[in-house]
Design a protein around this motif. Structure first.
Motif, PDB file in Angstrom:
ATOM      1  N   ALA A  88       0.775  -1.187  -0.115  1.00 50.53           N
ATOM      2  CA  ALA A  88      -0.026  -0.153   0.073  1.00 50.53           C
ATOM      3  C   ALA A  88       0.838   1.120  -0.131  1.00 50.53           C
ATOM      4  O   ALA A  88       0.559   1.930  -0.862  1.00 50.53           O
ATOM      5  N   ILE A  89       1.969   1.129   0.924  1.00 49.25           N
ATOM      6  CA  ILE A  89       2.761   2.517   0.836  1.00 49.25           C
ATOM      7  C   ILE A  89       3.403   2.632  -0.502  1.00 49.25           C
ATOM      8  O   ILE A  89       3.570   3.641  -1.075  1.00 49.25           O
ATOM      9  N   TYR A  90       3.921   1.451  -1.128  1.00 49.53           N
ATOM     10  CA  TYR A  90       4.723   1.737  -2.361  1.00 49.53           C
ATOM     11  C   TYR A  90       3.766   2.232  -3.341  1.00 49.53           C
ATOM     12  O   TYR A  90       4.083   2.842  -4.328  1.00 49.53           O
ATOM     13  N   ALA A  91       2.458   1.685  -3.467  1.00 51.35           N
ATOM     14  CA  ALA A  91       1.449   2.026  -4.425  1.00 51.35           C
ATOM     15  C   ALA A  91       1.278   3.500  -4.349  1.00 51.35           C
ATOM     16  O   ALA A  91       1.205   4.360  -5.253  1.00 51.35           O
ATOM     17  N   ALA A  92       0.976   3.985  -3.046  1.00 51.42           N
ATOM     18  CA  ALA A  92       0.792   5.507  -2.692  1.00 51.42           C
ATOM     19  C   ALA A  92       2.160   6.121  -3.184  1.00 51.42           C
ATOM     20  O   ALA A  92       1.911   7.368  -3.583  1.00 51.42           O
ATOM     21  N   GLY A  93       3.346   5.809  -2.904  1.00 50.19           N
ATOM     22  CA  GLY A  93       4.498   6.467  -3.519  1.00 50.19           C
ATOM     23  C   GLY A  93       4.348   6.699  -4.914  1.00 50.19           C
ATOM     24  O   GLY A  93       4.877   7.643  -5.629  1.00 50.19           O
ATOM     25  N   VAL A  94       4.290   5.600  -5.889  1.00 55.57           N
ATOM     26  CA  VAL A  94       4.097   5.899  -7.153  1.00 55.57           C
ATOM     27  C   VAL A  94       3.286   6.733  -7.421  1.00 55.57           C
ATOM     28  O   VAL A  94       3.380   7.519  -8.654  1.00 55.57           O
ATOM     29  N   GLY A  95       1.956   6.701  -6.937  1.00 54.26           N
ATOM     30  CA  GLY A  95       0.820   7.718  -7.014  1.00 54.26           C
ATOM     31  C   GLY A  95       1.314   9.156  -6.799  1.00 54.26           C
ATOM     32  O   GLY A  95       1.090   9.860  -7.824  1.00 54.26           O
ATOM     33  N   VAL A  96       1.667   9.376  -5.620  1.00 50.75           N
ATOM     34  CA  VAL A  96       2.250  10.573  -5.421  1.00 50.75           C
ATOM     35  C   VAL A  96       3.520  11.049  -6.376  1.00 50.75           C
ATOM     36  O   VAL A  96       3.273  12.265  -6.847  1.00 50.75           O
ATOM     37  N   ALA A  97       4.309  10.278  -6.722  1.00 51.32           N
ATOM     38  CA  ALA A  97       5.318  10.708  -7.479  1.00 51.32           C
ATOM     39  C   ALA A  97       4.925  10.964  -9.153  1.00 51.32           C
ATOM     40  O   ALA A  97       5.291  12.013  -9.599  1.00 51.32           O
ATOM     41  N   LEU A  98       3.895  10.225  -9.486  1.00 46.20           N
ATOM     42  CA  LEU A  98       3.186  10.453 -10.805  1.00 46.20           C
ATOM     43  C   LEU A  98       2.620  11.712 -10.781  1.00 46.20           C
ATOM     44  O   LEU A  98       2.524  12.576 -11.773  1.00 46.20           O
ATOM     45  N   VAL A  99       1.883  11.872  -9.850  1.00 42.14           N
ATOM     46  CA  VAL A  99       1.124  13.134  -9.587  1.00 42.14           C
ATOM     47  C   VAL A  99       2.052  14.576  -9.616  1.00 42.14           C
ATOM     48  O   VAL A  99       1.549  15.780 -10.480  1.00 42.14           O
ATOM     49  N   ALA A 100       2.835  14.299  -9.037  1.00 45.40           N
ATOM     50  CA  ALA A 100       4.011  15.440  -8.999  1.00 45.40           C
ATOM     51  C   ALA A 100       4.516  15.600 -10.151  1.00 45.40           C
ATOM     52  O   ALA A 100       5.060  16.888 -10.392  1.00 45.40           O
TER      53      ALA A 100
END
Length: 417
Positions: A92-104
């Protein structure tokens, strides 16, 4: 021979047909992975000739899409994929990290990587589902090992000829890398180290086929050929992984077929190492010569990753954008970090790195608890995760990593861990 946990007669099993479809999808994937078909459909500015800065589409992507779609319609394939609290939290943390980095840092590269990660997870689930049936297990393991044997033979023929055939989709055109009087085979892939990763995944399948086989000869023969193929790739990371495999096989408390596996792998490495010239001698000389770049600039790659981390420590430079970010900063060589953790830290920032470390911890824990067979399948990949980029950067590498994880999962779930 003992059957793995969860396997047995399938007569009347309502999931039998679904397992056959799952096995067919996995087999189709591994057959199409080494085909030399790749088409760039988008590139970042100035990166048209750089696959690390391009969105690449290949024939196997059709199978990936079909596999992911089928998995979403068959929820049982996902059962038990993330069994522990650690793995679920880390994922879950990794998926969130990918999502945040992609939005940024939105990009087509990031979207393509995110989709491939999702498809890869589906491959792990579908392959694991297929491996739970006795006949479908044989199909999956046979397909992966068979593709490895074919690619190993092609790589050895290339090495013996000193050049590739240049016949697509059998292989890519271009010269082979020379090492002393030897030439590194690359099979149908673009680089010999890429072939080495495919072969170690195939080796894992042959090991699992041997583990419970009543007829050991075909699996042992496959191990000999695959190990010989690894020998003509002249990769030090690959050799270290093979030595780790041999050590585990020889030190396993329950001898059984692990000794046979060790003998087959050792024989194959010997054949590949001495029958195609003095490539390994040349590689050893380069390794011990401080003036010959013995680390192949790995320290420089880590320094470049550190600079990117310092530039964007919180959200990273964006998934899939590592090499593009280097180019934007005026980098000279513009290459991946050749280290999984450093690469992901630069691309995904703090959140993604925490998730990655959690996933790696869960994987290590699973392998240690799984015993010798899980370690024999898992350890050969470690060198490529720490010293290379192919398994987690290139599209083919990501798909192969998914198959590898499914094999590790199966190895850890077997009887007598």
């Amino acid at each position: 021979s003992a059957a793995p946990v969860g396997l047995g007669p399938q007569a009347g099993d309502p999931a039998d047909q679904e397992r056959r479809i799952a096995a067919g999808l996995v087999a189709a994937l591994v057959v199409t992975l080494p085909l030399a078909i790749a088409e760039p459909v988008w590139s970042s500015p100035g990166g048209a000739d750089d696959w690390n800065r391009s969105v690449i589409v290949s024939l196997f992507d059709v199978v990936l899409v079909a596999t992911a779609a089928w998995s979403l319609l068959h929820r049982p394939v996902w059962t038990g994929l993330l069994r522990t609290r650690l793995s679920r939290l880390a994922a879950a943390i990794y998926a969130a990290g990918v999502g945040v980095a992609l939005v940024a840092h939105p990009s087509w590269l990031g979207l393509a990587l995110a989709l491939r990660l999702g498809a890869g997870l589906a491959v792990v689930a579908v392959a694991g589902f297929a491996l739970r049936g006795s006949s479908t297990r044989t199909l999956v393991l046979g397909a992966v090992a068979g593709v490895g044997v074919a690619q190993a033979v092609l790589g050895m023929v290339q090495s013996a000829r000193g050049e590739a055939f240049g016949i697509q989709p059998l292989e890519f055109t271009g010269p082979l890398y020379p090492f002393g009087s030897s030439f590194a085979g690359r099979g149908g892939l673009a680089h010999p180290y890429h072939l080495a990763v495919l072969l170690l995944v195939a080796e894992g399948a042959a090991l699992l086929g041997l583990r419970h086989a009543s007829r050991r000869a075909p699996w042992l023969a496959a191990l000999v050929v695959i190990a010989a193929g690894i020998g003509v790739t002249y990769t030090r990371a690959g050799l270290l992984g093979q030595l780790a495999l041999l050590a585990v096989a020889l030190l396993a408390r329950r001898a059984g077929p692990t000794r046979w596996a060790a003998g087959a792998v050792a024989l194959g490495l010997l054949l590949g190492g001495v029958a195609f010239g003095d490539g390994w001698t040349a590689k050893a000389d380069a390794t011990t010569d401080v003036d010959a770049n013995p680390t192949s600039s790995r320290a420089e790659r880590l320094r470049e990753a550190e600079e990117l981390v310092r530039d964007e420590p919180l959200v990273g430079v964006g998934p899939g954008r590592y090499v593009t970010a280097q180019a934007e900063l005026g980098g000279d060589e513009n290459l991946p970090a050749h280290n999984l953790v450093a690469h992901e830290a630069a691309e995904l920032g703090v959140l993604g790195t925490i998730g990655l470390l959690g996933l790696l911890a869960a994987l290590v824990r699973r392998c240690v608890r799984g015993g010798a067979w899980a370690l024999m399948v898992a350890l050969p990949m470690a060198g490529f995760l720490g010293l290379d980029a192919f398994p987690y950067v290139f599209p083919v590498g990501l798909a192969l990593s998914a198959v590898w994880l499914a094999l590790v999962r199966d190895a850890a779930d077997g009887v007598n861990p």
